[in-house]
Design an enzyme around this catalytic site. Structure first.
Site, mmCIF file in Angstrom:
data_model
loop_
_atom_site.group_PDB
_atom_site.id
_atom_site.type_symbol
_atom_site.label_atom_id
_atom_site.label_comp_id
_atom_site.label_asym_id
_atom_site.label_seq_id
_atom_site.Cartn_x
_atom_site.Cartn_y
_atom_site.Cartn_z
ATOM 1 C CG ASP A 24 -1.900 -1.130 1.208
ATOM 2 O OD1 ASP A 24 -2.069 -1.952 0.340
ATOM 3 O OD2 ASP A 24 -2.773 -0.943 1.972
ATOM 4 C CG ASP A 25 -0.064 3.747 1.951
ATOM 5 O OD1 ASP A 25 -1.313 3.356 1.715
ATOM 6 O OD2 ASP A 25 0.158 3.637 3.498
ATOM 7 C CG HIS B 96 -4.587 2.795 -0.615
ATOM 8 N ND1 HIS B 96 -5.605 1.948 -0.063
ATOM 9 C CD2 HIS B 96 -3.626 3.038 0.121
ATOM 10 C CE1 HIS B 96 -5.078 1.930 1.335
ATOM 11 N NE2 HIS B 96 -3.979 2.323 1.448
ATOM 12 C CG HIS C 212 -3.629 6.870 2.974
ATOM 13 N ND1 HIS C 212 -3.900 6.715 4.215
ATOM 14 C CD2 HIS C 212 -3.461 5.590 2.404
ATOM 15 C CE1 HIS C 212 -3.253 5.720 4.542
ATOM 16 N NE2 HIS C 212 -3.289 5.078 3.408
ATOM 17 C CG HIS D 71 1.957 -0.066 4.502
ATOM 18 N ND1 HIS D 71 2.017 -0.857 5.427
ATOM 19 C CD2 HIS D 71 0.986 0.893 4.548
ATOM 20 C CE1 HIS D 71 0.608 -0.870 5.899
ATOM 21 N NE2 HIS D 71 -0.126 0.111 5.307
#
Length: 284
Positions: free
Chosen positions: A101-102, A152, A156, A246
């Site tokens: 993620d991210d 995503h 965020h 991540h």
């Protein structure tokens, strides 16, 4: 002019015409002396060029450029508009998926891509729109190397939001994913795993699968050492699990350090790595 003179001129003309026809009929590859200084027709010029560069000629003639299709990450009907934590693979096959993620994120994503490539592992990256906007080349590399892509959101955000804001967060990111890489995806992961702030509801209205996780590396713990991430994954792994990791959102050097050991350890346990779209198709 005498008759003899006219006859001689006719004979010379006939010989010249015959010579010209012969010169134009010389096939490529005949000794240069036999056609020296003779003009070549356009067809012969093309033939000579192909012979001079046979590989190029063959490629152009036999292998027209293949149409490259942009990847589309769809989900089976049973998962459309649903929340997914894990999959129960047929025959309890030892498959596992890394959800990262991210990103895309400077340096960290690049290092993780190198590790994944060295180990022949494909992962699923969930992109934040702002990070994608800042690092389009990293995103293009992820797609080119065969990784799956999920949405995503743009900012965020964790907070509750109305439908218009949730729509903007998801659609704006989806549009940029497509504009940057040509990818369309039906995979959505809510930031922080929050399912009740409006984002998951809007994603489900789009028939996206809301992808959660069944096992976390806990790599966002600011005090843990890389070996803790490794232990968390290796001790908790089960067939059909989705692992949370991540590559962005902060300093992820500890994740980079842990990743090779996670991959090696899971392989030693007999696991095979698949992307999340692949995993969803393996359900019982």
């Amino acid at each position: 002019m005498t008759d003899n003179y006219l006859k001689r001129q006719q004979i010379i003309s006939i010989v010249a015409i015959a010579s010209s026809i012969t010169a134009c009929s010389i096939a490529p590859g005949i000794s240069p002396q036999s056609g020296l200084n003779q003009p070549l027709s356009k067809i012969h010029i093309a033939q000579v060029q192909v012979q001079a560069h046979p590989a190029k000629g063959q490629i152009n003639a036999q292998l027209p450029p293949a149409k490259v299709e942009n990847p589309t990450f769809t989900v089976p009907v049973k998962f459309q508009g649903k929340t997914v934590y894990q999959v129960h693979p047929r025959n309890n096959e030892k498959v596992i998926a890394l959800g990262i993620d991210d990103g895309p994120w400077p340096k960290t994503t690049l290092e993780m891509l190198d590790i994944l490539k060295q180990n022949d592992v494909k992962a699923t990256f969930f992109w934040v729109g702002q990070a994608l906007e800042a690092n389009p080349d990293l995103a293009k590399r992820e797609v080119a190397e065969g990784h799956a892509i999920g949405n995503h959101t743009w900012h965020h955000w964790y907070r509750r939001m109305d439908e218009a804001t949730a729509k903007s967060e998801i659609d704006r990111t989806a549009d940029l994913i497509y504009k940057t890489t040509g990818v369309k995806t039906s995979l959505f992961r809510p930031p922080g795993g929050f399912l009740n702030n409006g984002l998951a509801a809007y994603a489900k209205s789009r028939k996206d699968a809301v992808i959660m996780w069944s096992l976390t590396s806990a790599d966002t713990d600011p005090h843990a050492k890389p070996q803790a991430f490794v232990n968390n994954v290796l001790k908790g792994a089960k067939p059909g699990f989705i692992v949370l990791m991540h590559d962005g959102g902060g300093d992820r050097q500890r994740t980079v350090q842990a990743l090779p050991q996670i991959i090696t350890g899971l392989k030693q346990q007999g696991y095979r790595f698949v992307t999340i779209p692949e995993l969803l198709k393996m359900t019982q």
